[in-house]
Design a protein around this motif. Structure first.
Motif, PDB file in Angstrom:
ATOM      1  N   ASN A 199       7.239  -6.755  -4.294  1.00 40.47           N
ATOM      2  CA  ASN A 199       6.178  -6.014  -3.193  1.00 40.47           C
ATOM      3  C   ASN A 199       7.147  -5.175  -2.153  1.00 40.47           C
ATOM      4  O   ASN A 199       8.219  -5.490  -1.984  1.00 40.47           O
ATOM      5  CB  ASN A 199       5.629  -7.005  -2.315  1.00 40.47           C
ATOM      6  N   GLY A 200       6.655  -4.072  -1.737  1.00 41.19           N
ATOM      7  CA  GLY A 200       7.172  -3.316  -0.836  1.00 41.19           C
ATOM      8  C   GLY A 200       8.398  -2.585  -1.337  1.00 41.19           C
ATOM      9  O   GLY A 200       9.380  -2.462  -0.557  1.00 41.19           O
ATOM     10  N   TYR A 224       1.843  -3.452  -1.913  1.00 39.69           N
ATOM     11  CA  TYR A 224       2.738  -2.805  -0.737  1.00 39.69           C
ATOM     12  C   TYR A 224       3.698  -1.685  -0.918  1.00 39.69           C
ATOM     13  O   TYR A 224       4.775  -2.148  -1.535  1.00 39.69           O
ATOM     14  CB  TYR A 224       3.040  -3.833   0.172  1.00 39.69           C
ATOM     15  N   SER A 249      -2.397  -3.325  -1.672  1.00 37.85           N
ATOM     16  CA  SER A 249      -2.165  -2.012  -1.244  1.00 37.85           C
ATOM     17  C   SER A 249      -1.136  -1.307  -2.181  1.00 37.85           C
ATOM     18  O   SER A 249       0.006  -0.803  -1.728  1.00 37.85           O
ATOM     19  CB  SER A 249      -1.387  -2.233   0.110  1.00 37.85           C
ATOM     20  N   CYS A 250      -1.659  -1.185  -3.399  1.00 36.43           N
ATOM     21  CA  CYS A 250      -0.673  -0.544  -4.555  1.00 36.43           C
ATOM     22  C   CYS A 250      -1.595   0.233  -5.403  1.00 36.43           C
ATOM     23  O   CYS A 250      -1.215   0.489  -6.539  1.00 36.43           O
ATOM     24  CB  CYS A 250       0.014  -1.591  -5.011  1.00 36.43           C
TER      25      CYS A 250
END
Length: 451
Positions: A199-200, A224, A249-250
């Motif tokens: 993530n991120g 993310y 959120s991707c």
């Protein structure tokens, strides 16, 4: 000349006999790279002392032969320090933990050649550049690694080339960096993997359906800032050991696969802030152990499925900012563990379930910006836990229950843009702020009405 340094280190490794003296030499190089002249850290690393004195250095642990097997410097302020290539001389090292040390620079390629390294934690630093890759054909690449945590750095480039050869790797956290490109298909061959954190980052491509081969996987975080094409692979429903799935959120599109309802051990399902469409599948009712579900900020349609009544372990339900319609089902009031219910900004109609708060320790209810009618349920604070009540921008009417004025936990209440009569506001509601013994903070009271 600098690119030859990792090869030089490997050459020394091959020719030097394994010894405590070699470890002291490597610790000296490590200290020189980690500590600036103005930093008092590692002051007890007296490199003039003869072995086994080095085994008493702060953060250093040794085996019975005085070989260094562990270095743990977590939280030590090593501002501007870096890891030198000579760290590879510590050929008995099993655990290297330098988390939250404010380290900088690139990771030495020689790190990948450590023959005994099982645990690597470099999280919460400022490392830049790529993750180490194999130095050359036939060279070892983290041969016995079991645990990698590189979370929250500034690493970039493609994801590291872990794969089928890493039969012991069970924890891989590469989140919070700038890795780009696709999720490697080889990650599906990490047969022992239990934790995957990507993530991120800045990943793209599709989420590989092959990840369904990770039969031991318990936690997967791949959202993310990543921007994937396509949707949630239905094959992920085959991850029967999965406990937490976070794909928030991707840029996911398409429907929520009904196959996710096969994840009987799942306690967390986060798919918020995507572009998922279609109805919430009724098969979600199979998630009997689910505690937290967030499907908010998507493009979901249809009604709240009746099958969610089976989710009796649910503590958090977020469905806000979708296109859901219909009533809020009565069963929502009977979910025994529900603490947070956020349904705001949908197209919901009908009345709030009369028993809301009666059968569960409700802490937050937000149903703002819908088309709800009827009255406020009188037992929202029956368990004495309600902290936030947001009902604004609906068509609610009738009196405001006096029980809200007696709710000593209430910190936020927003009732504006409804059809309440201002004469129905309990005077005691404005006394909540004075309940100093309960450390209350009534942050906002909005009672303006549409008359």
């Amino acid at each position: 000349m600098p690119p030859l340094l990792p090869l030089l280190v490997l050459s020394v490794l091959a020719s030097a006999s394994a010894s405590a003296e070699q470890d002291v030499y490597a610790l000296g190089k490590l200290k020189a790279a980690l500590v600036s002249d103005t930093t008092p850290a590692l002051a007890d690393w007296d490199l003039a002392a003869a072995p086994p004195a080095h085994c008493s250095f702060r953060g250093v642990s040794c085996d019975s032969a005085a070989r260094v097997v562990g270095i743990n410097l977590t939280g030590m302020p090593l501002h501007g320090g870096s890891l030198p290539p000579e760290v590879a001389l510590l050929d008995a090292l099993e655990n290297l933990t330098v988390a939250a040390c404010s380290l900088e620079g690139s990771l030495p390629a020689s790190l990948a050649a450590l023959p005994a390294l099982r645990h690597l934690n470099i999280s919460n630093n400022n490392f830049t550049g790529p993750f180490p890759v194999p130095i050359g054909a036939g060279e070892p690449y983290f041969p016995v690694l079991e645990f990698v945590d590189a979370y929250n750095n500034n690493l970039s480039g493609p994801l590291p080339p872990f794969g089928a050869a890493h039969t012991r790797l069970r924890y891989l956290h590469l989140g919070g960096n700038y890795f780009s490109g696709v999720i490697r298909e080889s990650y599906a061959d990490l047969a022992a993997l239990e934790y995957l954190g990507l993530n991120g980052n800045s990943l793209s491509g599709c989420v590989p359906a092959s990840l369904a081969r990770l039969k031991r996987l318990r936690e997967m975080y791949i959202g993310y800032f990543n921007m994937f094409n396509g949707g949630v692979p239905p094959e992920l429903g085959e991850l029967h050991s999965l406990v937490r799935l976070d794909m928030s959120s991707c840029n996911l599109t398409g429907p929520i696969p009904p196959e996710l309802g096969q994840l009987a051990h799942l306690d967390t399902l986060f798919l918020q802030m995507n572009r998922l469409s279609g109805e919430i599948p009724t098969q979600i009712a199979g998630l009997k152990n689910l505690k937290s579900m967030d499907l908010s900020m998507n493009e979901l349609t249809g009604e709240i499925p009746a099958g969610l009544a089976n989710l009796t372990s649910l503590t958090l339900l977020h469905l806000f900012r979708n296109h859901l319609h219909g009533n809020i089902p009565e069963f929502v009031a009977n979910l025994p563990n529900l603490e947070v219910l956020q349904l705001w900004e949908n197209n919901l109609t009908g009345q709030l379930p009369a028993g809301l708060g009666k059968n569960s320790p409700l802490k937050m209810l937000d149903v703002a910006i819908n088309h709800l009618t009827g009255q406020i349920p009188p037992e929202l604070c029956a368990h004495g836990t309600l902290e936030a009540l947001v009902l604004m921008e609906n068509c609610l009417s009738g009196p405001i229950p006096g029980s809200l004025a007696a709710c000593k936990t209430l910190k936020q209440i927003r009732l504006g843009k409804n059809m309440f009569s201002t004469s129905s506001v309990p005077a005691q509601l404005f006394d909540l702020e004075e309940a100093k013994a309960n450390m209350l903070e009534l942050t906002k009271v909005v009672l303006t009405s549409q008359l």
